[in-house]
Design an enzyme around this catalytic site. Structure first.
Site, short mmCIF file in Angstrom:
data_model
loop_
_atom_site.label_atom_id
_atom_site.label_comp_id
_atom_site.label_asym_id
_atom_site.label_seq_id
_atom_site.Cartn_x
_atom_site.Cartn_y
_atom_site.Cartn_z
N TYR A 174 0.83 -1.20 0.00
CA TYR A 174 0.00 0.00 0.00
C TYR A 174 0.87 1.25 0.00
O TYR A 174 0.62 2.20 -0.76
CB TYR A 174 -0.93 -0.02 1.22
N LYS A 178 0.96 4.14 -3.03
CA LYS A 178 0.58 5.52 -2.80
C LYS A 178 1.75 6.48 -3.00
O LYS A 178 1.54 7.63 -3.44
CB LYS A 178 -0.02 5.67 -1.40
#
Length: 269
Positions: A174, A178
């Site tokens: 993640y 991002k």
């Protein structure tokens, strides 16, 4: 004596009341959470909102909401942003149905099945591939299609995360996805400045959304557990608070803002 209506005054008044009248925006992940809040804000300001999502239940709920709003102009389309053909068809459909694209909010994203639970040394290939495919590659697919169709002076806002600004243990996929979204944002801002197309990102912190609840479900955190995030504001933020920042970046009050990342995190410490 009857009043004489001045068309210029009437137009100015309408722009003040509905500053986004005549504008068309695409919103991925627009049927729930931050995406839905953004779509609601834009619609209330007069915009046409074109929602893309993959969750049938959320899409049905969004349909009920927008169909109940007097004068709302909208569309809701099932789109998996990790599939290039679906993204391209969605953006082409916006142009075909509404004739233009003034901006977009790329909100759709996933956290995977092991968010906050597994270190890099235990990372599963399929889990990595899924998170990167949606959050990073999917955002690129959306940006590419949008930039090919957006009007000069348009605006794109990508939803990154506090995870795109910092590294967190057991969140490698993640975090990486991002960080990549922020890199895409900054590159596209440089590439499209000559057309005055703004490309910015927001980096939400602890925002209570269905995605946050999913993370709590994975880690076993009770919904009523004490607030424990390192934020100066001792609470979770709301989807609407994040949507207001996105709407600002999409609207007419941010015309010299591009390549920026706006933190929406209650002063993360």
């Amino acid at each position: 004596m009857g009043s004489i209506e001045n068309p210029e005054i009437m137009a100015s008044t309408m722009l003040h009341i509905l500053p986004l009248a005549g504008k068309v925006y695409g919103i991925t992940g627009g049927a729930s959470g931050i995406g839905l809040a953004t779509a609601q804000i834009l619609s209330r300001r007069g915009a046409t909102v074109c929602i893309a999502d993959v969750d049938p239940k959320a899409m049905a709920s969004a349909e009920v909401y927008f169909s109940g709003q007097s004068g709302a102009k909208y569309s809701i389309t099932k789109v998996d942003i990790s599939k290039r053909s679906e993204v391209n068809a969605w953006v082409d459909g916006i142009i075909s149905q509404f004739g233009r694209l003034d901006g977009a909010a790329n909100v759709a994203g996933v956290i995977g099945k092991i968010h906050g639970a597994v270190p890099v040394s235990e990372m599963d290939d399929d889990e990595w591939d899924k998170i990167v495919a949606v959050n990073l590659t999917g955002t690129m697919y959306c940006m590419r299609a949008q930039l090919r169709n957006i009007v000069d002076g348009g605006s794109i806002v990508n939803v990154a995360s506090i995870h795109g600004l910092k590294g967190f243990a057991n969140h490698a996929a993640y975090d990486a996805s991002k960080h990549g979204v922020i890199g895409l944002t900054k590159a596209a801002a440089q590439e499209n400045g000559a057309r005055e197309i703004r490309v910015n990102a927001v980096a939400p912190g602890a925002i209570y959304t269905p995605l946050m609840q999913k993370n709590w479900d994975i880690t076993g955190r009770p919904k009523d557990a004490p607030f424990d995030d390192p934020s100066a504001f001792r609470r979770q933020g709301t989807a609407m608070e994040t949507g207001n920042v996105i709407a600002f970046l999409l609207g007419p009050d941010s015309t010299f803002v591009s390549g920026s990342v706006y933190s929406v995190d209650g002063a993360w410490i």
